[in-house]
Design an enzyme around this catalytic site. Structure first.
Site, short mmCIF file in Angstrom:
data_model
loop_
_atom_site.label_atom_id
_atom_site.label_comp_id
_atom_site.label_asym_id
_atom_site.label_seq_id
_atom_site.Cartn_x
_atom_site.Cartn_y
_atom_site.Cartn_z
N GLY A 225 -21.30 55.93 23.33
CA GLY A 225 -22.75 55.79 23.45
C GLY A 225 -23.48 56.11 22.15
O GLY A 225 -24.65 55.76 21.98
N ARG A 226 -22.80 56.80 21.28
CA ARG A 226 -23.43 57.09 19.98
C ARG A 226 -22.40 57.07 18.85
O ARG A 226 -22.54 57.76 17.86
CB ARG A 226 -24.14 58.42 20.03
N ASP B 1 -13.39 65.46 19.93
CA ASP B 1 -14.63 65.81 20.60
C ASP B 1 -14.98 67.28 20.47
O ASP B 1 -14.88 68.07 21.42
CB ASP B 1 -14.60 65.37 22.07
N ASP C 156 -11.97 61.98 29.24
CA ASP C 156 -12.37 61.10 28.14
C ASP C 156 -12.22 61.80 26.80
O ASP C 156 -12.31 61.15 25.76
CB ASP C 156 -13.81 60.62 28.33
N ARG D 157 -7.93 57.29 24.76
CA ARG D 157 -8.05 58.50 25.57
C ARG D 157 -7.46 58.24 26.95
O ARG D 157 -7.29 57.07 27.34
CB ARG D 157 -9.53 58.85 25.79
P1 AMP Z 1 -19.40 63.80 24.95
O1 AMP Z 1 -20.03 64.94 25.69
O2 AMP Z 1 -19.68 63.81 23.49
O3 AMP Z 1 -17.95 63.61 25.26
O4 AMP Z 1 -20.16 62.50 25.46
C1 AMP Z 1 -20.14 62.05 26.79
C2 AMP Z 1 -20.75 60.67 26.87
O5 AMP Z 1 -22.14 60.71 26.56
C3 AMP Z 1 -20.15 59.65 25.93
O6 AMP Z 1 -20.13 58.41 26.58
C4 AMP Z 1 -21.10 59.65 24.77
O7 AMP Z 1 -21.05 58.47 24.04
C5 AMP Z 1 -22.44 59.81 25.50
N1 AMP Z 1 -23.49 60.40 24.65
C6 AMP Z 1 -23.58 61.68 24.22
N2 AMP Z 1 -24.68 61.84 23.45
C7 AMP Z 1 -25.30 60.66 23.39
C8 AMP Z 1 -26.49 60.18 22.75
N3 AMP Z 1 -27.27 60.97 22.01
N4 AMP Z 1 -26.82 58.88 22.91
C9 AMP Z 1 -26.05 58.06 23.65
N5 AMP Z 1 -24.94 58.44 24.28
C10 AMP Z 1 -24.55 59.72 24.15
MG MG Z 2 -16.43 62.60 24.53
#
Ligand code: AMP
Ligand code: MG
Length: 488
Positions: A93-94, A263, A253, A184
């Site tokens: 997502g980012r 992560d 994930d 993953r």
């Molecule tokens: P994480 O906690 O980093 O493993 O992220 C969990 C999910 O949330 C993943 O799909 C990320 O890509 C999405 N995500 C986290 N932060 C953001 C953000 N600022 N914008 C878009 N997607 C996000």
């Molecule tokens: Mg992640």
């Protein structure tokens, strides 16, 4: 493959050649201004990149997401995952995968920008990251590398000059990460749920080719894939436990097929020894506490097994049997890594039945006295038991005598025992207050020297150098527990 002559980027895009449901082609969103605030020179050199070119206007444009290097095919990868036990669709997502860089020695490594703007998987998110957390990920991931723990690496951080809205407005940043892949357990969960068996087979064969080419001709290669991933995760999680690393968000994930740590959100290193330690603000149940990490790893591997069933055997109950048998080996594998590692931490070079209880006795005394995990083993390594908070306690003196009797029972000299301990017990870890201090100097004052000095000390945690001494000190006692955050 396309070579970018000046910088040395040498991209291939094998993932982008997989079925199109596995990803979405998407370019990073350009930023208005950019400043390269950190560049990992030794990693750049290892990758065969030219440090001066990376620092040039064109070089920085790549790290900022403003320019796609020749030959790269940027994508966001699709994946799902169990987050705190609940299954959901996720995806990058980012983050944007620029492609795979082929190093001069032929290694294939993912180059990913984190914080580079929205993608089709962003849901409500802004696709951006902020400077503090990106620097924090840089520090901790590189510290893990220094500790010889498999991890993705951090190549650079660029400050974007843009404000990112969190609880307040914060400076934006983009981190460039280097991983042996971003496959993953959640990638398999995505394909198993929304794809067909043929796609699942393609994904599994891709994972095998990329990470375990030695099993590619096995008749039962999908079972072998499962076994390899079990082996990698058992070894990895044992390494985490042995240095007191708490990942904080072991969702499926965030668990790789390669066996690398990825992560770095709410992770942190344990200070005083307490198996129930949790740092993450959102982990209210303590699901991902230090002591739960091995069992959670095994739980995640069961989710992986579920995705592989159609490939393991055409008869489902037979497939389940095969998976269960392999899965049950995790515990023993993990335990033997942990025990071997703990023996090394105590300078024990051979095996005795009672070693386990000797180790457990020490941990119990440490827990009772709230002894610092890293500094206890450091003090033992330096043969300065008087430096631990346990000094003077009868139970500790008794344990210490028993330990020395144990060392006397092995053929090797005490010198070699202490040498082994020095190579196994880090003198320094990224202590929470030191990390915070480095981040504050960088983010609040634009002073990156504090961080550079910290990185220097962490690059060889087994050096026991005089410069490291200062970094072994504990913070002033505080009543507030240290808290970490994810998704920042
Ligand atoms: P994480 O906690 O980093 O493993 O992220 C969990 C999910 O949330 C993943 O799909 C990320 O890509 C999405 N995500 C986290 N932060 C953001 C953000 N600022 N914008 C878009 N997607 C996000
Ligand atoms: Mg992640």
């Amino acid at each position: 493959m396309t070579q970018n002559k000046e910088t040395g980027w040498n991209f291939d895009n094998s993932y982008a050649r997989l079925p199109e449901s596995f990803f979405k082609s998407v370019e990073p969103t350009p930023v208005h201004s950019k400043e390269l605030v950190v560049l990992n020179k030794s990693l750049a050199t290892f990758l065969g990149l030219d440090v001066n070119e990376l620092r040039s206007e064109d070089g920085i444009e790549v790290f900022a997401g403003n320019r796609i290097p020749e030959g790269a095919h940027p994508i966001a990868q699709a994946y799902a995952g169990h987050q705190f036990g609940h299954f959901t669709m996720l995806g990058d997502g980012r983050a944007v995968l620029l492609g795979e860089h082929i190093t001069p020695s032929g290694e294939r490594l993912d180059i990913q920008l984190k914080g580079s703007g929205r993608t089709p998987f962003s849901r409500g998110g802004d696709g951006r990251s902020t400077l503090g957390p990106m620097l924090r990920e840089y520090i901790i991931s590189e510290a893990m590398h220094g500790l010889s723990i498999p991890t993705n690496r951090s190549l650079s951080v660029v400050a974007t000059g843009e404000s990112v809205l969190r609880e307040t407005k914060l400076p934006g940043a983009i981190l460039t990460r280097v991983s042996s892949s971003h496959l993953r357990i959640g990638t398999f969960q995505y394909v198993a749920n929304w794809g067909n068996v043929e796609e699942l087979r393609i994904l599994a064969d891709y994972a095998i080719k990329r990470h375990f080419p030695e099993i590619k001709d096995n008749e039962d290669r999908y079972l072998a894939l499962f076994q390899e991933v079990i082996k990698g995760q058992a070894a990895l999680i044992a390494k985490w436990q042995l240095v007191g690393f708490i990942h904080g968000v072991m969702n499926t994930d965030n668990m790789t097929i390669s066996g690398e740590t990825i992560d770095y959100g709410p992770c942190a290193f344990m200070d005083k020894y307490d198996p129930a330690t949790v740092f993450s603000s959102i982990d209210v149940q303590g699901r991902y506490a230090y002591q739960n990490q091995p069992a959670i790893g095994q739980w995640n591997l069961a989710r992986f097994a579920e995705t592989l069933l159609p490939l393991l055997h055409e008869k489902e109950d037979h497939a389940v049997e095969l998976a269960q048998e392999a899965h049950s080996e995790f515990e023993e594998l993990y335990h033997s890594h942990w025990l071997a590692g703990m023996r090394r931490k105590l300078g024990i070079l051979n095996e005795e039945e009672q070693d386990k209880s000797l180790i457990e006795d020490l941990l119990q005394i440490m827990k009772k006295h709230q002894a610092d995990f890293t500094n206890t083993f450091r003090a033992l390594t330096l043969d300065k038991p008087e430096d631990t908070v346990m000094a003077g306690a009868r139970e500790f003196t008794h344990w210490y005598d028993q330990w020395h009797e144990r060392l006397a029972r092995q053929a090797e000299s005490k010198t070699s025992a202490y040498q082994l301990m020095k190579n196994s017990n880090p003198a320094v870890i990224p202590r929470n207050h030191r990390v915070e201090e480095a981040l504050e100097a960088a983010v609040e004052k634009g002073d990156y020297n504090v961080m550079a000095e910290l990185m220097d000390v962490l690059s060889n945690p087994y050096a026991y150098s005089p410069e490291q001494e200062e970094y072994t000190k504990l913070p002033e006692p505080s009543n507030l527990p240290y808290r970490t955050f994810c998704g920042t």
